[in-house]
Structures are given as C-alpha cells and as structure tokens.
Enzyme design. Structure first.
Site, mmCIF file in Angstrom:
data_model
loop_
_atom_site.group_PDB
_atom_site.id
_atom_site.type_symbol
_atom_site.label_atom_id
_atom_site.label_comp_id
_atom_site.label_asym_id
_atom_site.label_seq_id
_atom_site.Cartn_x
_atom_site.Cartn_y
_atom_site.Cartn_z
ATOM 1 C CG HIS A 1 -3.996 3.845 10.423
ATOM 2 N ND1 HIS A 1 -3.100 3.098 11.116
ATOM 3 C CD2 HIS A 1 -3.389 4.126 9.251
ATOM 4 C CE1 HIS A 1 -2.004 2.922 10.406
ATOM 5 N NE2 HIS A 1 -2.165 3.538 9.254
ATOM 6 C CD GLN B 1 -3.661 4.118 14.503
ATOM 7 O OE1 GLN B 1 -3.003 4.986 13.993
ATOM 8 N NE2 GLN B 1 -3.923 2.993 13.893
ATOM 9 N NE ARG C 1 2.539 2.233 12.465
ATOM 10 C CZ ARG C 1 2.052 2.048 11.231
ATOM 11 N NH1 ARG C 1 1.569 3.065 10.529
ATOM 12 N NH2 ARG C 1 2.028 0.832 10.701
ATOM 13 C CG ASN D 1 -0.326 -0.311 2.492
ATOM 14 O OD1 ASN D 1 0.899 -0.203 2.603
ATOM 15 N ND2 ASN D 1 -1.093 -0.666 3.495
#
Lengths: 382, 382
Positions: free
Chosen positions: B336, B317, B288, B150
């Site tokens: 996210h 998260q 991050r 990705n």
C-alpha cells in the site's frame, strides 16, 4: 517467367547504381515478380494466442496471400545475423527488404553493396537507424517507414515509464512476489509527478503526443528541438521551448529522449553530459539505446546520480545476456516493445502493405514516410 | 502535573460517553496535556535517506517537538496487533489516536469500548475504513482524515497501473532481469490505451483527477457514482455518467475502483459480478482490497477472464506471505504505497498538525475532513 523478367530488369538497374550515383534509381517496380524478404521476431507459441498479432514471423504482417496472389515471392525469417543466416542467403537477389526496429536486421554498407537487386527498404514501425542510411542513399535506394504508425503507442509507454520511475514501482512489485511488505523501502523515494520539471529531448510526433498527455499532470514542461512547436499547440500544451539542450537538461527532474539516432545524437548522453544533470534525475529513453553511452548510464545509476532509468531500447538488440543495463540498480527496462502493441502492429502492417502496393504501381508513398527517397536523405538525417 | 490534570478532565468526559450516547461528546481538548498515540510504518534504515520522509515511525509526521513543547505526550509505534502490542498498552488512556491506511491499526468496537479517554481519531492520509465507524459514532467520537492530501498521488498511480496492465510491462521487466529477450511473449497481449473503454466506479476527488488525466489519451470514458459530476467539468473531461453500475461494467476494457469501502461496497466484485465483465478486462484497485472477493479475483486471473489486476490495497494489511494475490497470474501488485509519496506525506503531515492545533484550540476542522463528527457519520458512510 515472372522471376526471369524481374531479374532481367533489376540486373540492369542494379548494374547502373555505381554509374548513376549520386543520381538516384527511380523507384517503381518494374513489371514482374519481386523477391521480398521480411525480418521479424518469432512468436512461437504466442502466435496462436491473438489473431491480430501481425508483426511476428508466423503472421508476416498478414500480407503473404496478397503478395503471392500477385506472383511475388515472400520470404520471412528472424534469422538475421552472421554469414550463414537465412537473411544473408537472400541478400544477393532480394528486391525489397522489410525490417523492424523490434528485431533489427542491421543493413550495413557491406550488405547493401552485395544486394545488387535491392531497390526498397521498408521499416515496419518507426526508426531506420539499423540501416546504414548514407550507404543506402549512395546506392540510390529508397528507405521508408510507417511514419505515425506507433507514435501514440510509444508516447503512452513513455508516460508509463515516467510514472514507474517517479513512483518507484519496481521495488514494490518485487516485494510482493518475494513475500515481503516494506512500505518504507518504497516510499522513501516515491514522489508525485505533479510539480516536477519534465524535459523532452526532441518534440517531433512522439514528443508532442507525450507533452499533450503530460499536460493535466501539472508539471513544468520543457522541450528542446531544432524547431519550435506550432505556437497554438505550444500554448495549448503549455510547454516551454529551450533552444540550448545543455541549458535545459540541468533543470529537469525527468528527461525523456525523443530524438532519432543520427550521427549527431549517437552517444549524446556521455559521462560529461550526465554529470551535469540534476542529482537524482530520472531518464526515460524509448528512442534508441546508442543515444546513451552504455557504461556512463551504468555508472550514474550505480552512484545514484541517475535515480532511475527506464526504456525499451538497447545497443545492440536483442540485448545480450550480459548487457549491463539488465543488472544496474534502479532500472525499469524491457525488451524493445513500446511500438509493437497489437494496435501498433495493425497500423504498421497496413502501412507496409500500402507502400508495397504503391511501389508495385509506381506511385509515390506518403511524403512523411520517406527516410531516403531515391538516394536523397530526409532532412533530419542530414 | 499536565498529565494529572489531563487525566482528571478526561476521566470526566470518558465516563460520560455511555450516558450521553447517542448524543455526542463535544470535541475540543480540555485544558492540559493530551496523550496522543500514532501508529505508522517503520522505516528503519530508510528513515535517514530522505529528510522529507515524515510518514514513518522514526519521523512521526515531524510533530513531536511541537507537541511536546506544549506539554503533550506523543507515543509512536508500528506495533499494532494482538493483546501484547504497544498500541494495546495505550488504548485505556490515550486521547487521540493517529493512524494511517498504509499500515492500518484496526480500531475495532472492542478497542473503542476500552478507550475510555479517546476523543479523536485522525487518519494520516485518506480512508478510515480500518476504524469501526459505527462504533466510533455510537461512542460520540470524532473521526477525521486529511481529505485531499494524497488524491493526486493516488490518481497518478492509477494511471500508471492502467498503462502497466495495458502494456504488459511486468513480463517485459522480468525478461530483462532474467537475461531473456522475447518480444513476442510480451507483444501478443500489449495494447494501446487509446480507443479503449475505461470506467471508474466512483468519481469523487480521486476519480475526477483520474478522468482529467485520462482525457488526452482519447479513450471512451465512463463513470458511475451516486451523483453526476458538475456538468462543466463533465463536459471538459468528456466522461459519460452511468447510473447503473451493472450496465457500465460489461462495457469496460479497463475498470478502476475509486469508491470508499463501506458496507455497500464490501465484496462488491464477487464471483457473479466478475463473471459478467468483459473477458480480458483489466482492473485497477487502489481503493480498498475488501471491495473485491479475494478468491474470485484469483480465480478470474487464473482463468484469464481478468487479464490483468493491479493495485496497492489488500485485505488485510500488511498482506500475509501467503496472500493469494501475491502469486496469481498477470498481477502488478505492490504494498500500500500510492498515497504515501514524499509529496503526499508532506501534505498529510501538515493536515494532521493543523487538525491537532484546531483540536487544542477548540476550533472546527475543515468540513470535508470529517468522517464522523461528534458522533455523526458522514453521508457517504450512511
């Protein structure tokens, strides 16, 4: 004294319009003071926040001192609508009207008829469709814009909007500020731009800049225009020319509108044309709101036929509180903003000043700036 | 029968960990059924909306039938926290744990210690910092991700966020849905990207793709990394290498974080480092959340020292309802999401399947996928 002399000369020119037309008034400022009116958006408390914020009423393109030092009168307002507006008061005797697409003063045939002293209409920015260009041409006026001043600004903004729609950004942002976290509700219709087919309706200055910026994204790039792009540039960009708009449109995952508003493009995207687009198409329109049929866009966004619509142009502007595009699903709209970045403002303020200077000196403007030159309409509006 | 056989074999391997360590367990699946656990985000009603939405609990990467047809057990959940969570129940006897950065199951040293049968940790996506890599290495495990799956998705998303901040998009959108129209309130701090200095902290796979996509925007491009980019590519992109991070950062109008979270980068942007950035800097962080000092970012956004902050990564998260980044000024945050586009999901689902297949067959994974290979940490984490 300046004013009297000016009025005298202008009255002569003004009274000759109906006799001369379709012959043009020759565009150069006769000696003496001019009455120049600018219509911009008000910045209020934001004016003080950035010294380069030239495009607002408060800063008036930064040319007041320069104009007044030469004896010209410079009136600036944001009050542009209706018979009691500030603009209306000055219609009968202004010589130059500076307007902007971001807060458009609609220069109708009727206003032009009453503006007996008017010689020059300058657009601070690009896009002069808020002016009745045919009426301006018939009256022998000159209309010019600062061509190129914010084409980069608009092209960048279009690429932002493409990505905002492809990524389904807005629902993600809304989740954050609403205290939520639901990745799935965003992801189920978030895609990569890579590999998608992007078509631009119009590949003029802005369209070309967009295509250049899209190049590294490895999309399938298509464009429709009256003319093919220069072969070297076309090859560099890797975009394919589509002669027939209605052949191109159904191929597109993403459509970007980059054509001026003319009688040919008004309502171009009506119910029927939209129905032939790919289901789930994304549309970006920073060109002009009236290129779309307002209700057809609402209906297609509601049905999901259009999966996302983003742009900064509305019909009319400012968009009223009840404009349906504010409330349709899957939109990412903003007020008319893409061409009025601080960088863009610096450029179009400089361009307006340059044209006023040439006007006072009786010199020609840069050729590409003319929309109507002494009564003759530029080719794309014919 | 499969299960019994499997337990038998695994118990042998599992019990040998403490004896072998720091020597590694050899990674190949012993014959028999494996217990594989996947932790993904739940899609609920969104699962049915897109047949390619593979990354959610409901679709489970699309590998259930394939796994079960080979006799393996496949348990999938989104319930990952606390002693009574579904994940916790399976820690003692799972062989393979598939996790994802988008809904991270935190694989602590303590969990690793209790996972006596665990051999393989696969990350569906990129970024395995939710795993205690040192503990995983000490236990002789293998950790691998779908490197490259990705990177395009994330790089595209970063360019979107750069433009969203540069253009001041969010206040414009908010005006629209609130029935307002105030161009000035957006424009006073909307800029072109052209001509600005953009620096990336890290120029690995994602950083390079971002730089390539930035190239036509005519920015001043800088990058900091341990290694220089290949000279041919560096020349093509026109980006300048900055050996010293703290020399690069104060030059940047826009900073993009493209470095993994390691012990060296944790809290890299603390109060002191942020204070040395340009006043009005824009920061994009899809890397991050823990690379930033959370409160230092809030303070700098509140003071205006940081003029805009956008990213999709948080610490922890899911971000709790009261995470201060939800409510700080001038942010454009989302959950996210950047790496979990539908296109990205198709790629990382295929990558996980490929690695499982190789694991069952005792074959090596693609070299670049390893984060910990049979107890040895990849170089960037050392």
């Amino acid at each position: 004294m300046w004013r009297a002399a000016s009025k005298q000369v202008i009255r002569t020119v003004g009274s000759s319009v109906s006799d001369l037309s379709p012959l043009a008034k020759q565009l150069h400022a006769s000696p003496g003071s001019k009455k120049i009116v600018g219509v911009f958006y008000k910045a209020n408390e934001y004016a003080a926040k950035n010294p380069n914020f030239l495009g607002c009423v408060e800063r008036s393109l930064g040319i007041r001192e320069w104009l007044e030092s030469q004896g010209h009168q410079y009136i600036v307002t944001d009050d542009k609508e209706g018979p009691n507006s500030e603009l209306e008061k000055h219609i009968p005797d202004l010589h130059v009207l500076i307007t902007t697409p971001f807060h458009p003063a609609y220069v109708t045939a009727e206003r032009i008829k009453r503006a007996k002293n008017l010689q020059l209409l300058l657009t601070a920015g690009i896009g002069s469709d808020h002016i009745d260009l045919k009426a301006a041409a018939d009256a022998g006026l000159t209309v010019a814009e600062v061509t190129g001043s914010n084409v980069v600004s608009v092209a960048e903004d279009e690429l932002m909007r493409i990505l905002i729609l492809v990524r389904n950004f807005v629902p993600g942002y809304q989740q954050v500020i609403n205290g939520e976290w639901n990745v799935a509700a965003i992801a189920y219709r978030a895609y990569d731009l890579e590999g998608k087919t992007v078509g631009t309706v119009g590949a003029g200055r802005i369209g070309k800049l967009l295509l250049q910026r899209l190049k590294p994204f490895n999309c399938n790039l298509l464009y429709h225009d009256r003319l093919k792009i220069d072969p070297a540039l076309e090859n560099e960009i890797g975009a394919k020319f589509e002669e027939d708009l209605d052949v191109m449109l159904p191929k597109c995952d993403i459509i970007v509108i980059n054509t001026p508003l003319t009688e040919k493009t008004r309502g171009l995207f009506d119910k029927e044309r939209i129905s032939k687009l790919k289901k789930g198409v994304l549309i970006v329109n920073n060109a002009r709101g009236a290129i779309m049929d307002t209700q057809a866009v609402v209906d297609a966004c509601s049905s999901g036929h259009i999966a996302g619509y983003s742009g900064d142009v509305w019909n009319p502007q400012p968009a009223p509180k009840d404009h349906p595009w504010r409330y349709m699903p899957n939109h990412a709209m903003t007020p008319h903003i893409s061409g009025t970045t601080i960088d863009g403002q610096l450029r179009y303020a400089a361009g307006v000043k340059d044209m006023l200077d040439k006007y006072f000196k009786g010199e020609d403007f840069p050729q590409q700036n003319y929309i109507v030159k002494e009564g003759k309409l530029a080719s794309q509006y014919l």
